[in-house]
Write a protein that holds these residues in place. Sequence first.
Motif: not given
Length: 323
Positions: A218-231
């Motif tokens: 499974e792949t997960l995008s950090w900006p979609e999961m957590r506020k303040g993550m830019r990539g």
Amino acid sequence: IVPQMKNSFMYIADFLYERPQMKRRPLDELSTAYWGSGTGQLMMRSSWKSSATFANFICGPYTESHAHRDQGSFVIYKGTWLALDSNVFSHSGIEQDEELHNLVRFDTNGSAVKQRYGTSCSMAALAETPLYTYASASITPTYGNRSAVVKSEREFLFIKPDTFVVFDRAVVASPATRRIWTLNVTAEPKIDGDVTNYTEGKNKLEVYRLAPTGLKTETLSWPEMRKGMRGGVRVDVADTNGTASVFLHVLSANGAVVSATRADAPGQTGAAIKFTDGRTATVRFSNQRSGGTIELQAADHSLQTSGALPIEVFVPPLFARPE
């Protein structure tokens, strides 16, 4: 000129900016591996050329207030960061959670079981040779008395110049606790069954999962999961079968590996690796405890090394060619 920094945490600057009269020596006289036991940092590289492959593996004390819960994690660099801590994409730079680091994490009811402050990862074995760098880490103590985690161990083998073999033993008290092999990369990788391919510019990382097979990646995008993550993208492989897992991965930088297949022996999980330069390797790890075997053959089939992996800590020398 300031003769000395005022605060003790700044004393490193006194060392860095001091200009002692020292004889210049070629960089390649330094060893290509360094073990900082006080901080738990094991650094390794294939050579001192700018094109070298570099990796860092962490096993040591978790005792600093801003330290991360990253014992047992690694990063890999080859022309660019091929496997990294996604903390670099955060706004604060102090995202300490297990999920941002490349390790096996334990998840109960959707929350990670946290490594406990004031503990230490124990380096069970360590060796640096011209052909490989090897480390075996007992991460279990970092979970303190958290009953969910029975065992967490990782063996990290760098077969020079561009290949890594990572073996994990993960045992939990209940099947409700998932064991999740975690890899952080900069952008979305391509998933093909048990193989993950990540490319950035001219550089790439291929990850062969040899054990367990048939699990979903499974792949997960950090900006979609957590506020303040830019990539950043997190790659997760979760095992929920029973209470014990062994993970075996072969990681290849820039196409160093032609193929990686299972090569087990009684009580051992192993990999048979074919390299693009014609060499071959067979590596096996004990399913129960630290250690295993390694065999490396040159392209002409001559034996380069064969025998047991070290079971003691041999600290790498500072200089490859001491005076």
